[in-house]
Design a protein around this motif. Structure first.
Motif, PDB file in Angstrom:
ATOM      1  N   LEU A  55       0.835  -1.215   0.000  1.00 34.42           N
ATOM      2  CA  LEU A  55       0.000   0.000   0.000  1.00 34.42           C
ATOM      3  C   LEU A  55       0.864   1.257   0.000  1.00 34.42           C
ATOM      4  O   LEU A  55       0.580   2.217  -0.727  1.00 34.42           O
ATOM      5  N   LEU A  56       1.918   1.259   0.813  1.00 32.73           N
ATOM      6  CA  LEU A  56       2.832   2.406   0.853  1.00 32.73           C
ATOM      7  C   LEU A  56       3.544   2.580  -0.490  1.00 32.73           C
ATOM      8  O   LEU A  56       3.733   3.709  -0.964  1.00 32.73           O
ATOM      9  N   LEU A  57       3.907   1.468  -1.120  1.00 33.74           N
ATOM     10  CA  LEU A  57       4.533   1.522  -2.438  1.00 33.74           C
ATOM     11  C   LEU A  57       3.570   2.117  -3.468  1.00 33.74           C
ATOM     12  O   LEU A  57       3.965   2.940  -4.290  1.00 33.74           O
ATOM     13  N   THR A  58       2.311   1.722  -3.400  1.00 32.18           N
ATOM     14  CA  THR A  58       1.311   2.259  -4.333  1.00 32.18           C
ATOM     15  C   THR A  58       1.181   3.769  -4.177  1.00 32.18           C
ATOM     16  O   THR A  58       1.146   4.506  -5.166  1.00 32.18           O
ATOM     17  N   ALA A  59       1.135   4.235  -2.916  1.00 35.84           N
ATOM     18  CA  ALA A  59       1.031   5.679  -2.668  1.00 35.84           C
ATOM     19  C   ALA A  59       2.260   6.400  -3.211  1.00 35.84           C
ATOM     20  O   ALA A  59       2.139   7.422  -3.893  1.00 35.84           O
ATOM     21  N   GLU A  60       3.448   5.868  -2.932  1.00 35.56           N
ATOM     22  CA  GLU A  60       4.658   6.523  -3.429  1.00 35.56           C
ATOM     23  C   GLU A  60       4.725   6.466  -4.955  1.00 35.56           C
ATOM     24  O   GLU A  60       5.170   7.412  -5.599  1.00 35.56           O
ATOM     25  N   PHE A  61       4.269   5.363  -5.529  1.00 33.88           N
ATOM     26  CA  PHE A  61       4.283   5.207  -6.982  1.00 33.88           C
ATOM     27  C   PHE A  61       3.498   6.337  -7.643  1.00 33.88           C
ATOM     28  O   PHE A  61       3.928   6.899  -8.653  1.00 33.88           O
ATOM     29  N   VAL A  62       2.365   6.706  -7.049  1.00 32.36           N
ATOM     30  CA  VAL A  62       1.525   7.776  -7.611  1.00 32.36           C
ATOM     31  C   VAL A  62       2.121   9.149  -7.306  1.00 32.36           C
ATOM     32  O   VAL A  62       2.290   9.983  -8.198  1.00 32.36           O
TER      33      VAL A  62
END
Length: 199
Positions: A55-62
């Protein structure tokens, strides 16, 4: 030697993206024998922890692909990326047993320090480079740079685990990129100063 290269490769990747190397280490420790986590790092293979990291990776990805927001994200990541580097370097210290090295096992704090320093150095390079990319491309380069960084973090994480000797080449390439970024940042600052100085 291979354990140190694995740790250096993973901590370098953490400087680009804090969550990718943690996820790679955690997932591979669950589904392969390539990563054996030392005592005290079992939490890194917990699927709940890996879900939070995803989830944290998804947020940073965006966030990392939006100009200006990426700069704010980099400020926040100044604490997270070095901490991640320390974790992944130390979490792979079990590899020391594979190359019969006891020095790292007897001095576990060295792994933390090396991981933190390496990830912080790469993070600072990324933080310096991103405004240059945004300025010179009017913001259109942010998503391209971000995808390149994420791809680099994933590739370097996998290389560090499966072919650690290639980490040496990656570090040489990173040093060349750092030299180019520093040169470019100095040139941009000199141009700004000359513009401000001219009437």
């Amino acid at each position: 030697m291979f354990s140190a290269l694995t740790g250096l490769g993973l901590s370098t990747a953490a400087g680009l993206n804090a969550y990718i190397p943690l996820l790679v280490v955690g997932v591979l420790s669950n589904i392969t024998d390539a990563v054996k986590l030392p005592d005290g790092y079992d939490w890194l293979s917990n699927w709940g922890v890996l879900g939070v990291l995803a989830l944290l990776l998804t947020a940073e990805f965006v966030l990392d692909k939006v100009p200006a927001v990426d700069t704010v994200n980099d400020v926040i990541q100044t604490a997270i990326r070095p901490a991640s580097g320390g974790v992944v370097f130390s979490a792979t210290s079990a590899a020391a047993e594979l190359d019969n090295s006891t020095w790292m096992a007897e001095n576990p704090w060295i792994g933390w320090v090396l991981g933190i320093v390496m990830a912080l150095a790469v993070h600072l390079l990324k933080t310096a480079a991103r405004p240059v990319v945004n300025t010179t491309t009017a913001g259109t380069g942010a998503p391209v740079a971000s995808v390149a960084e994420d791809s680099g973090a994933l590739g370097l994480s996998l290389v560090a685990i499966f072919a650690p000797i290639l980490v040496v080449l990656a570090l040489i390439l990173l040093a060349l990129i750092a030299w180019w970024v520093i040169k470019r940042v100095r040139r941009l600052r000199a141009r700004r100063r000359s513009r401000l100085a001219s009437p």
